[in-house]
Write a protein that holds these residues in place. Structure first.
Motif, mmCIF file in Angstrom:
data_model
loop_
_atom_site.group_PDB
_atom_site.id
_atom_site.type_symbol
_atom_site.label_atom_id
_atom_site.label_comp_id
_atom_site.label_asym_id
_atom_site.label_seq_id
_atom_site.Cartn_x
_atom_site.Cartn_y
_atom_site.Cartn_z
ATOM 1 N N SER A 43 1.015 -1.325 0.393
ATOM 2 C CA SER A 43 -0.007 0.071 0.167
ATOM 3 C C SER A 43 1.001 0.980 0.031
ATOM 4 O O SER A 43 1.773 1.538 0.710
ATOM 5 C CB SER A 43 -0.944 0.167 1.115
ATOM 6 O OG SER A 43 -0.299 -0.534 2.126
ATOM 7 N N GLN A 44 0.299 1.951 0.208
ATOM 8 C CA GLN A 44 0.697 3.818 -0.513
ATOM 9 C C GLN A 44 0.128 4.458 0.570
ATOM 10 O O GLN A 44 -0.595 5.038 0.055
ATOM 11 C CB GLN A 44 0.676 4.099 -1.793
ATOM 12 C CG GLN A 44 2.247 3.419 -2.393
ATOM 13 C CD GLN A 44 1.707 3.960 -4.331
ATOM 14 O OE1 GLN A 44 1.083 4.584 -5.044
ATOM 15 N NE2 GLN A 44 2.688 2.794 -4.775
ATOM 16 N N GLY A 45 0.461 5.077 1.238
ATOM 17 C CA GLY A 45 -0.054 5.553 2.979
ATOM 18 C C GLY A 45 -1.665 5.114 3.247
ATOM 19 O O GLY A 45 -1.599 3.784 3.531
ATOM 20 N N GLU A 47 -4.156 4.710 0.590
ATOM 21 C CA GLU A 47 -4.808 4.200 -0.488
ATOM 22 C C GLU A 47 -3.712 1.799 -0.772
ATOM 23 O O GLU A 47 -3.164 1.951 -0.964
ATOM 24 C CB GLU A 47 -3.861 4.630 -1.300
ATOM 25 C CG GLU A 47 -4.668 4.014 -3.176
ATOM 26 C CD GLU A 47 -3.978 5.258 -3.908
ATOM 27 O OE1 GLU A 47 -4.900 5.811 -4.552
ATOM 28 O OE2 GLU A 47 -2.852 5.045 -4.388
ATOM 29 N N ARG A 49 -3.494 -0.692 -3.090
ATOM 30 C CA ARG A 49 -2.760 -1.061 -4.385
ATOM 31 C C ARG A 49 -2.934 -2.147 -4.877
ATOM 32 O O ARG A 49 -2.487 -3.471 -3.861
ATOM 33 C CB ARG A 49 -1.820 -0.732 -4.802
ATOM 34 C CG ARG A 49 -1.123 1.238 -3.590
ATOM 35 C CD ARG A 49 -1.670 2.078 -5.605
ATOM 36 N NE ARG A 49 -1.173 1.987 -6.494
ATOM 37 C CZ ARG A 49 -1.641 2.575 -7.338
ATOM 38 N NH1 ARG A 49 -1.996 3.452 -6.865
ATOM 39 N NH2 ARG A 49 -0.865 2.680 -8.549
#
Length: 157
Positions: A43-45, A47, A49
């Motif tokens: 994940s990115q932060g 968010e 994915r």
């Protein structure tokens, strides 16, 4: 008199080119698209994915050159994944290819899906709908494709 010949020549050339451009496109079938896999990515932060694998089938006698696509995945009528890609993909005539694309999970659609799953649990498959816009190279323009199916939650990798 020379102006009339020039106008006639331009008109004839335009008609000839537009006729040539449409040859071969009269019997063009939209490609088929199928959702093969959803694999989680780091994940990115906040968010989430995923890597989405799509099979694209070209049912035509000419190669299909895609220079970009935009897509949305709905699960139980909630939009949960969306993304774009400018990766090129060439699919030969009467062939298929697999596109691997990164997508982001939309927070509101994901929350709506979680709420829906908690109130109406599933015993296996989740209905999905995939909408994709495939941009073709050259003068072909974009093709919009939709696919509906079911994701089997009990399937073993």
């Amino acid at each position: 008199m020379a102006v009339n010949r020039l106008v006639l020549s331009l008109l004839f050339t335009t008609l000839l080119l537009s006729g040539c451009a449409s040859v071969g496109m009269l019997d063009f079938d939209d490609p088929e698209i199928e959702l093969l896999a959803l694999e989680p990515l780091p994940s990115q932060g906040l968010e989430a994915r995923f890597l989405v694998k799509l099979r694209v089938v070209n049912p035509n006698s000419i190669p299909l050159e895609i220079n970009g696509m935009a897509y949305d995945v709905f699960i139980r009528d909630s939009k949960v994944l969306s993304g774009v890609s400018n990766e090129g993909l060439k699919i030969d005539a009467y062939s298929e290819s697999v596109a691997e694309l990164e997508v982001a999970a939309g927070m509101f659609g994901s929350l709506a899906l979680i709420r829906d799953l908690m109130s109406k649990p599933t015993d296996g498959g989740l209905p999905y709908k995939l909408n994709a816009k495939l941009s073709r190279s050259g003068l072909g323009g974009a093709i919009r494709v939709s696919r509906e199916g079911s994701i089997d939650l009990n399937a073993r990798p």
